[in-house]
Design a protein around this motif. Sequence first.
Motif, PDB file in Angstrom:
ATOM      1  N   SER A 415       0.828  -1.213   0.000  1.00 10.36           N
ATOM      2  CA  SER A 415       0.000   0.000   0.000  1.00 10.36           C
ATOM      3  C   SER A 415       0.862   1.263   0.000  1.00 10.36           C
ATOM      4  O   SER A 415       0.423   2.323  -0.418  1.00 10.36           O
ATOM      5  N   GLU A 416       2.104   1.146   0.485  1.00 13.43           N
ATOM      6  CA  GLU A 416       2.996   2.306   0.490  1.00 13.43           C
ATOM      7  C   GLU A 416       3.901   2.320  -0.746  1.00 13.43           C
ATOM      8  O   GLU A 416       4.807   3.149  -0.841  1.00 13.43           O
ATOM      9  N   GLY A 417       3.703   1.371  -1.649  1.00  8.44           N
ATOM     10  CA  GLY A 417       4.519   1.335  -2.863  1.00  8.44           C
ATOM     11  C   GLY A 417       5.929   0.837  -2.626  1.00  8.44           C
ATOM     12  O   GLY A 417       6.831   1.094  -3.413  1.00  8.44           O
ATOM     13  N   LEU A 418       6.129   0.122  -1.514  1.00  5.81           N
ATOM     14  CA  LEU A 418       7.468  -0.370  -1.181  1.00  5.81           C
ATOM     15  C   LEU A 418       7.499  -1.893  -1.371  1.00  5.81           C
ATOM     16  O   LEU A 418       7.421  -2.668  -0.411  1.00  5.81           O
ATOM     17  N   SER A 419       7.650  -2.292  -2.621  1.00  6.06           N
ATOM     18  CA  SER A 419       7.560  -3.718  -2.965  1.00  6.06           C
ATOM     19  C   SER A 419       8.682  -4.539  -2.369  1.00  6.06           C
ATOM     20  O   SER A 419       8.501  -5.720  -2.072  1.00  6.06           O
ATOM     21  N   ALA A 420       9.887  -3.949  -2.259  1.00  6.00           N
ATOM     22  CA  ALA A 420      10.997  -4.732  -1.725  1.00  6.00           C
ATOM     23  C   ALA A 420      10.770  -5.020  -0.242  1.00  6.00           C
ATOM     24  O   ALA A 420      11.188  -6.058   0.271  1.00  6.00           O
ATOM     25  N   HIS A 421      10.083  -4.083   0.440  1.00  2.00           N
ATOM     26  CA  HIS A 421       9.696  -4.359   1.825  1.00  2.00           C
ATOM     27  C   HIS A 421       8.800  -5.599   1.857  1.00  2.00           C
ATOM     28  O   HIS A 421       9.021  -6.519   2.637  1.00  2.00           O
ATOM     29  N   ALA A 422       7.794  -5.562   1.008  1.00  2.11           N
ATOM     30  CA  ALA A 422       6.853  -6.687   0.961  1.00  2.11           C
ATOM     31  C   ALA A 422       7.572  -7.983   0.597  1.00  2.11           C
ATOM     32  O   ALA A 422       7.351  -9.037   1.200  1.00  2.11           O
ATOM     33  N   ARG A 423       8.490  -7.884  -0.374  1.00  2.00           N
ATOM     34  CA  ARG A 423       9.177  -9.085  -0.818  1.00  2.00           C
ATOM     35  C   ARG A 423      10.062  -9.692   0.271  1.00  2.00           C
ATOM     36  O   ARG A 423      10.191 -10.922   0.357  1.00  2.00           O
TER      37      ARG A 423
ATOM     38  N   LEU B 257      18.409  -6.281   2.000  1.00  2.00           N
ATOM     39  CA  LEU B 257      19.276  -5.169   1.598  1.00  2.00           C
ATOM     40  C   LEU B 257      18.517  -4.225   0.656  1.00  2.00           C
ATOM     41  O   LEU B 257      18.610  -2.995   0.769  1.00  2.00           O
ATOM     42  N   LEU B 258      17.722  -4.803  -0.232  1.00  2.00           N
ATOM     43  CA  LEU B 258      16.992  -3.975  -1.195  1.00  2.00           C
ATOM     44  C   LEU B 258      15.803  -3.260  -0.555  1.00  2.00           C
ATOM     45  O   LEU B 258      15.400  -2.187  -1.011  1.00  2.00           O
ATOM     46  N   ALA B 259      15.242  -3.845   0.487  1.00  2.00           N
ATOM     47  CA  ALA B 259      14.135  -3.176   1.180  1.00  2.00           C
ATOM     48  C   ALA B 259      14.613  -1.838   1.759  1.00  2.00           C
ATOM     49  O   ALA B 259      13.864  -0.861   1.801  1.00  2.00           O
ATOM     50  N   GLN B 260      15.859  -1.782   2.208  1.00  2.00           N
ATOM     51  CA  GLN B 260      16.416  -0.491   2.635  1.00  2.00           C
ATOM     52  C   GLN B 260      16.688   0.391   1.434  1.00  2.00           C
ATOM     53  O   GLN B 260      16.375   1.573   1.424  1.00  2.00           O
ATOM     54  N   ALA B 261      17.334  -0.210   0.423  1.00  2.00           N
ATOM     55  CA  ALA B 261      17.812   0.576  -0.717  1.00  2.00           C
ATOM     56  C   ALA B 261      16.666   1.232  -1.483  1.00  2.00           C
ATOM     57  O   ALA B 261      16.842   2.301  -2.066  1.00  2.00           O
ATOM     58  N   ALA B 285      22.366 -12.240  -6.036  1.00  2.00           N
ATOM     59  CA  ALA B 285      20.918 -12.221  -5.783  1.00  2.00           C
ATOM     60  C   ALA B 285      20.377 -10.788  -5.815  1.00  2.00           C
ATOM     61  O   ALA B 285      19.272 -10.534  -6.296  1.00  2.00           O
ATOM     62  N   VAL B 286      21.144  -9.856  -5.283  1.00  2.00           N
ATOM     63  CA  VAL B 286      20.729  -8.453  -5.335  1.00  2.00           C
ATOM     64  C   VAL B 286      20.554  -8.034  -6.788  1.00  2.00           C
ATOM     65  O   VAL B 286      19.546  -7.429  -7.179  1.00  2.00           O
ATOM     66  N   GLU B 287      21.545  -8.382  -7.589  1.00  2.00           N
ATOM     67  CA  GLU B 287      21.505  -8.023  -9.009  1.00  2.00           C
ATOM     68  C   GLU B 287      20.251  -8.604  -9.678  1.00  2.00           C
ATOM     69  O   GLU B 287      19.550  -7.902 -10.405  1.00  2.00           O
ATOM     70  N   ALA B 288      19.978  -9.865  -9.390  1.00  2.00           N
ATOM     71  CA  ALA B 288      18.815 -10.525 -10.001  1.00  2.00           C
ATOM     72  C   ALA B 288      17.512  -9.879  -9.537  1.00  2.00           C
ATOM     73  O   ALA B 288      16.620  -9.605 -10.347  1.00  2.00           O
ATOM     74  N   GLN B 289      17.396  -9.630  -8.233  1.00  2.00           N
ATOM     75  CA  GLN B 289      16.136  -9.078  -7.712  1.00  2.00           C
ATOM     76  C   GLN B 289      15.924  -7.633  -8.154  1.00  2.00           C
ATOM     77  O   GLN B 289      14.785  -7.191  -8.334  1.00  2.00           O
ATOM     78  N   LEU B 290      17.015  -6.889  -8.275  1.00  2.00           N
ATOM     79  CA  LEU B 290      16.899  -5.484  -8.696  1.00  2.00           C
ATOM     80  C   LEU B 290      16.079  -5.375  -9.973  1.00  2.00           C
ATOM     81  O   LEU B 290      15.248  -4.460 -10.125  1.00  2.00           O
ATOM     82  N   LEU B 293      12.285  -5.145  -9.621  1.00  2.00           N
ATOM     83  CA  LEU B 293      11.792  -4.232  -8.580  1.00  2.00           C
ATOM     84  C   LEU B 293      11.167  -2.980  -9.204  1.00  2.00           C
ATOM     85  O   LEU B 293      11.804  -2.316 -10.004  1.00  2.00           O
ATOM     86  N   PRO B 294       9.922  -2.656  -8.819  1.00  2.00           N
ATOM     87  CA  PRO B 294       9.315  -1.431  -9.370  1.00  2.00           C
ATOM     88  C   PRO B 294      10.190  -0.192  -9.110  1.00  2.00           C
ATOM     89  O   PRO B 294      10.292   0.676  -9.954  1.00  2.00           O
ATOM     90  N   ARG B 295      10.803  -0.132  -7.936  1.00  2.00           N
ATOM     91  CA  ARG B 295      11.653   1.026  -7.636  1.00  2.00           C
ATOM     92  C   ARG B 295      13.123   0.692  -7.931  1.00  2.00           C
ATOM     93  O   ARG B 295      14.017   1.106  -7.189  1.00  2.00           O
ATOM     94  N   GLU B 296      13.360  -0.021  -9.031  1.00  2.00           N
ATOM     95  CA  GLU B 296      14.708  -0.451  -9.374  1.00  2.00           C
ATOM     96  C   GLU B 296      15.716   0.704  -9.408  1.00  2.00           C
ATOM     97  O   GLU B 296      16.829   0.583  -8.900  1.00  2.00           O
TER      98      GLU B 296
END
Lengths: 431, 431
Positions: A415-423, B257-261, B285-290, B293-296
Amino acid sequence: MVLRLNINDARFEDQFKALLSGKREVSEDVDQIVRDILERVRTEGDKAVLDYTARFDRLQAESMAELTVSAAEIDAALAKVPQATLDALQLAHDRIHAHHARQMPKDDRYTDPIGVELGSLWTAVEAVGIYVPGGTASYPSSVLMNAVPAKVAGVERIVMVVPSPDGVLNPLVLAAARIAGVTEIYRIGGAQAVAALAYGTQTIAPVAKIVGPGNAFVAAAKRRVFGTVGIDMIAGPSEVLILADSGNNADWLAADLLAQAEHDTAAQSILITDSEDLASQVEAAVEAQLKTLPREDVARASWQDYGAIILVDDLEAAMPLANRIAPEHLELAVADPEALLKKVRNAGAVFLGHYTPEAIGDYVGGSNHVLPTARSARFSSGLSVLEFVKRTSILKCNADNLRQLGPAAIALGESEGLSAHARSVSIRLNL
Amino acid sequence: MVLRLNINDARFEDQFKALLSGKREVSEDVDQIVRDILERVRTEGDKAVLDYTARFDRLQAESMAELTVSAAEIDAALAKVPQATLDALQLAHDRIHAHHARQMPKDDRYTDPIGVELGSLWTAVEAVGIYVPGGTASYPSSVLMNAVPAKVAGVERIVMVVPSPDGVLNPLVLAAARIAGVTEIYRIGGAQAVAALAYGTQTIAPVAKIVGPGNAFVAAAKRRVFGTVGIDMIAGPSEVLILADSGNNADWLAADLLAQAEHDTAAQSILITDSEDLASQVEAAVEAQLKTLPREDVARASWQDYGAIILVDDLEAAMPLANRIAPEHLELAVADPEALLKKVRNAGAVFLGHYTPEAIGDYVGGSNHVLPTARSARFSSGLSVLEFVKRTSILKCNADNLRQLGPAAIALGESEGLSAHARSVSIRLNL
């Protein structure tokens, strides 16, 4: 004639608002100078500190070693202090220590109803700098009030800086530092000392927090280094508000009002009473005592410029006025102080009854005399052990907990647009 | 390629220091603009707020009433939010409330061995302002994290300001405000909203403290009104430090790591591990998940510019590195996190084990997600109930106590050259 207000006066609300909003400090604009000092100490270290100390304190030193106070120097200072004064310092120390030990927060580690482990763990700040002013405002009691809570908190390094203009250092300040357990002392001051503490130099390792009062340069430097290190409040001129019923000795109250007024021409002493007779007696007593006071000039200026007497019909009904003033010190000089205490919302410290002059709290009561000024008791507290510890939150889920809580976290992250958080949650749940 | 350091490298200490001291924020110099905005709102009140809102938020309003969010408007917003999201918000609220209720400090009133009564009484701040950013950073979870501790503390007035550029307001933010018990909401933002909260206007009564994140204008305004009101910390970009042993799922760590980034291009994600294999797996894995990611773009910039992997021989021996970093978030992704936890000295929040991704703490863990950034965990703590209460010291002597303590107070007063202090005690003892 001191300002006198009456709550029944039609103009009272306007007059009271003017009293509340009156500025008592002239803010000197020293920010540009301070910025330059900070930058030079940050880049040049010891050399800059030595230069500024030579310039501002007229104290030539070849190296920081000369500006480091040795154990032998403290021993020598202690030998100069009368035993009665040392005993008084020790008594003050012991009472401050005992009171502050009760403030130490406890760790809280627990498991909630669904099995998640949570907690709050408290740890001491590792290194603290204490600024002590030089000259006449170099108070040993302030050393105790700033250093003892740090010691109680468990701070390992307590670094005191105190300027010694023309080489003069108050031996009582060194005695208080020894008694309080200060671990390093440098005879430096001003913005350069604040910079040395915040950034570190070749000689002085940086601290994590800086506390203690100082002049406009010190205050500006503390504001600027805030973020790099923690700071305590920026203290303003001292204040007392006395609520007094008719059953008071006017001489005692006059002495209390003047004890505030002698601090600083910008200090403020206010009396609120329901007795017009007492008001007049106190005013006369202040006048009489002023004439015998060594610091008459300072106290008279403070009383005439910022003092006030407010007449009310009913002290309990006047408590909202006290809470709007939000005084640093509040004396409840009444027959039943506990009844009024129940209505106190904003005050740094409260002194109850006729036998608790504020000066007891300045020295030997045990509570801290570093208190919020300028109405900041509406949102802040006096110095305590809490200023020298910090809290770390603890969270520990197992796979079951994550299954229970995860979907809500995923929903909110999305809902906050933070997909990596969700993931980061869904990937653990194979969702 | 992300920055990779090895503790056994001869250059390690220099590289680590560079990592620690690297600035991640460009500080915009908006202070002059902010000063003018504050001054105009202070003197003109509502009119200035309306003008600035029209100019900066492109939102024309004839009166503050139009900028006041009504109960009906909140009802309408709630109706738009999916039930699952409302349920998630309610769950988050309830867990945050339960955790923060444990933080409420207790009054301490006691009599010491010589009969002096002392105490510490806690009272809630009377009115608090909560700043909520507009646009994409308008997070309902932040509303809960700021408002719930205030509510638990007993704050009577909780005033939320949230800008609605072009009239757009996130319905989830209003839903969170309703759930948290916010008492007033104004659709205003920027320095003008901070000024309205601090000084008050014809429509908005002033508050005593302002909390919540904001842009450079909001941060500069908070620094400037500090003293008139209390403020919380000035938050910097978010950070995570993960300590991981070889027994980890690299995909999980990459997600963390990406949830922060993804927060911010200036966010920082650091991995410390004793496993070179894991380091390489996580990097891949970071590279693959990036890529998915909508906020890539945001996350990639953060990871490339500020991310780091540090190889060590022994995680327990590496704890001093973690304490020097003093991270906002610290994940202990190891088999025995409790052993490492014992060595944590500086961290905002710690997440233990493999099933506690940091995002759980952002939303539904119960602890606060407003945490110290930029190494300030060395001297400060996350937001808690303590930020919404203040402590009043209590001191009560009787005539006997004063006889016992008085002489020491007199000695110290005289030694500090404060005769009126000494007299306020001696006059009561007929000395």
